[in-house]
Write an enzyme that holds these catalytic residues in place. Sequence first.
Site, PDB file in Angstrom:
ATOM      1  N   GLY A  54       0.897  -1.187  -0.095  1.00 57.96           N
ATOM      2  CA  GLY A  54      -0.179  -0.172  -0.012  1.00 57.96           C
ATOM      3  C   GLY A  54       0.765   1.332   0.010  1.00 57.96           C
TER       4      GLY A  54
ATOM      5  N   LYS B 180       0.699   0.103   7.534  1.00 57.47           N
ATOM      6  CA  LYS B 180       1.159  -1.254   7.414  1.00 57.47           C
ATOM      7  C   LYS B 180       1.907  -1.684   8.441  1.00 57.47           C
ATOM      8  CE  LYS B 180       3.231  -0.206   3.525  1.00 57.47           C
ATOM      9  NZ  LYS B 180       2.763   1.076   3.402  1.00 57.47           N
ATOM     10  N   THR B 181       2.725  -1.049   8.796  1.00 58.18           N
ATOM     11  CA  THR B 181       3.674  -1.323  10.014  1.00 58.18           C
ATOM     12  C   THR B 181       2.730  -1.008  11.421  1.00 58.18           C
ATOM     13  OG1 THR B 181       5.689   0.020   8.935  1.00 58.18           O
ATOM     14  CG2 THR B 181       5.564  -0.512  11.466  1.00 58.18           C
TER      15      THR B 181
ATOM     16  N   HIS C 195      -5.205  34.959 -11.996  1.00 57.08           N
ATOM     17  CA  HIS C 195      -4.974  33.633 -12.150  1.00 57.08           C
ATOM     18  C   HIS C 195      -5.766  32.568 -11.332  1.00 57.08           C
ATOM     19  CE1 HIS C 195      -2.009  30.348 -13.412  1.00 57.08           C
ATOM     20  NE2 HIS C 195      -2.495  29.887 -12.359  1.00 57.08           N
ATOM     21  N   GLU C 196      -5.876  33.059  -9.983  1.00 58.98           N
ATOM     22  CA  GLU C 196      -6.729  32.018  -9.227  1.00 58.98           C
ATOM     23  C   GLU C 196      -8.119  32.126  -9.271  1.00 58.98           C
ATOM     24  OE1 GLU C 196      -5.287  29.955  -7.542  1.00 58.98           O
ATOM     25  OE2 GLU C 196      -3.422  30.647  -7.738  1.00 58.98           O
TER      26      GLU C 196
ATOM     27  N   PRO D 225       2.569   4.836   1.047  1.00 57.39           N
ATOM     28  CA  PRO D 225       3.101   5.179   2.448  1.00 57.39           C
ATOM     29  C   PRO D 225       2.153   6.073   3.454  1.00 57.39           C
ATOM     30  CG  PRO D 225       4.469   5.927   0.655  1.00 57.39           C
ATOM     31  CD  PRO D 225       3.195   5.478   0.028  1.00 57.39           C
TER      32      PRO D 225
ATOM     33  N   ASP E  22       0.734  24.304 -13.229  1.00 60.14           N
ATOM     34  CA  ASP E  22      -0.356  23.801 -14.139  1.00 60.14           C
ATOM     35  C   ASP E  22       0.095  23.059 -15.360  1.00 60.14           C
ATOM     36  OD1 ASP E  22      -1.773  24.816 -11.878  1.00 60.14           O
ATOM     37  OD2 ASP E  22      -1.869  26.890 -13.195  1.00 60.14           O
TER      38      ASP E  22
END
Length: 663
Positions: free
Chosen positions: A244, A250-251, A467-468, A246, A542
Amino acid sequence: MNGNYPNKNKPNKSPQLQVKRRINPFLWVYVILIGLIIYFMFSNRSGDPVKTEWITVKEQMGPKGEIEKIIYISNLQRAELYIKPDALEQYKAKFGDKVPKFAPQFYFIVTDNFDAEAQFELLRNSLPEEQRFKIEIEQRSSYWGRIIEWLLFPVLLILMWVFMFRRMSRGPEGGAGGGGIFNVGRSQAKLFEKDKTVANVTFKDVAGLEEAKVEVMEIVDFLKNPGKYTDLGGKIPKGALLVGPPGTGKTLLAKAVAGEANVPFFSISGSDFVEMFVGVGASRVRDLFRQAKEKAPCIVFIDEIDAVGRARSKNTGFTSNDERENTLNQLLTEMDGFGSNSGVIILAATNRADVLDKALMRAGRFDRQIHVDLPELKERLEIFKVHSRGLKLEEGFDLAFLSKQTPGFSGADIANVCNEAALIAARKNKNAIQKQDFLDAIDRIVGGLERKSKIISPQEKRTIAFHESGHATVSWMLRHANPLLKVTIIPRGRALGAAWYLPEERQITTVEQMMDEMASALGGRAAEELMIGQISTGAMNDLEKVTRQAYAMVAYFGMSDKIGNVSFYDSTENAGFNLGKPYSETTAQLIDREVRRIIDQAYDTARNVLKEYKEGFLKLANQLLEKEVIFSDDLEAIFGKRQSAETLHIEVTNPEETIEHAG
């Protein structure tokens, strides 16, 4: 016997208390050396002789009859004077408290041009008979000095050598942990047994991962109740591989297995097998399985197994690592060789299962692969409940809201969000953690730290706002694009502005969805060109994202009519050293043209949306310049309620035709 009689085989004291203390043999050497040093320092307690000159001896001490004896040391070019006891009082000031009585009181240097014997005899004969002094000539050798000179340094060198080797052979904790140079071939695995610290992690602490927990719980149940399976002829699985991304747990899942199984649990990392010495990795593998067989039934957990289990190279001598391959060969042999490993289960974890060797993945070694994926909405809620146990939240806090705001977050990310929210609330001197603290924590993790002190010119700020606003407008008006959550022109991290989206949790993506997402990403560049008439470097990220996505559509997903249903993606990564492309130069040119066509089509879509809704777009940009941060509610007030994607319905008219297409 189960009576109340004491168990005679059970020691009354711990084993550490029963071990007899042995005297270190080097202790006597240390004592002798210290004694010699003290002897030489304090052997002459009567004081040291005072330096004088021959002219003083000849003109003052000699004529007064104060000299008792002169010893001429010919090999040291030195003469020592012994003064008569009745004449020492007048020199008491020169000696201080320590007046030499049984040693020379004065000495002077004799040069090569000075005829000592003749001068001493001349001075002696010039005195009356009763005042004449003795003259002795001798040579001296410092035996102790020679002994120290020849023996002290070699002895110290040998002692240091022995001391270093004893420390290295004993290891970091004085035991057989493999930390020393003589134990370099021993396993580095940590052993956790029943009632140890790792046992406090159970499956209750692992939120989500329900399917993965079912798989590993079966292994735990087999270790607890083996007869339940062996009576039916079943065999215990040799190993299970946790795969899977990170941070998905899992650990943590392996720790929960150790806490639930109540059997010895060996934990080791794949990199612990790797060493600079030849043959050490294979030796550690052998030692690990030897210890595991002695403790069977038990579990061996190898974290990040890709460090040692990477696929072996076919071109030996070119890029192959013989030491790592020998370690892998030994691991393969121990897992399913001629030897018996009954009762030893191997758990391993990796986020790169695609690079593992095929021999390691076959049945009989890692019998099952357990996929630990990123948590979904319900699982994220459970993870938030686990990590918020120790947090002081405000009354009526809604954790379900947070799970909706964190799509794509792993368990480690959620733990980081909870911790960051607590730190933000403490920084603001709050008594409880509020909803806004969690939102600020999410923004901090996703976008980086706010940099309000960064100096931005009004023209640059206007460009960033356009732009945003272009991103926000296009994503809001295209129904297949990801819905916008928040837009800001406050610099965060390396970005001068940022937009947060709330992507849908879907497993497959259609062409329309990908085209709308690309148009939304190009909305910022289109807005700059339309409103300012110039383009800037702010769209680099982008453009990178769009280019990569367009190439994936054409070369991987088969979403181009001219290329067709062809995929050049190598999921096995077995291309090896074939540096050429898996297609001709003509096909490469065609792929480039198709990528350009798709990107131009998405860019035209973004331009058309901005032209059609120019009034709302300008209003949004001005509002963003004024407030610096706007939310989805502000966009809804300007453009109206967002149009959601329509549900696709497929009408089945011919069942046989449907089955044929499905095949």
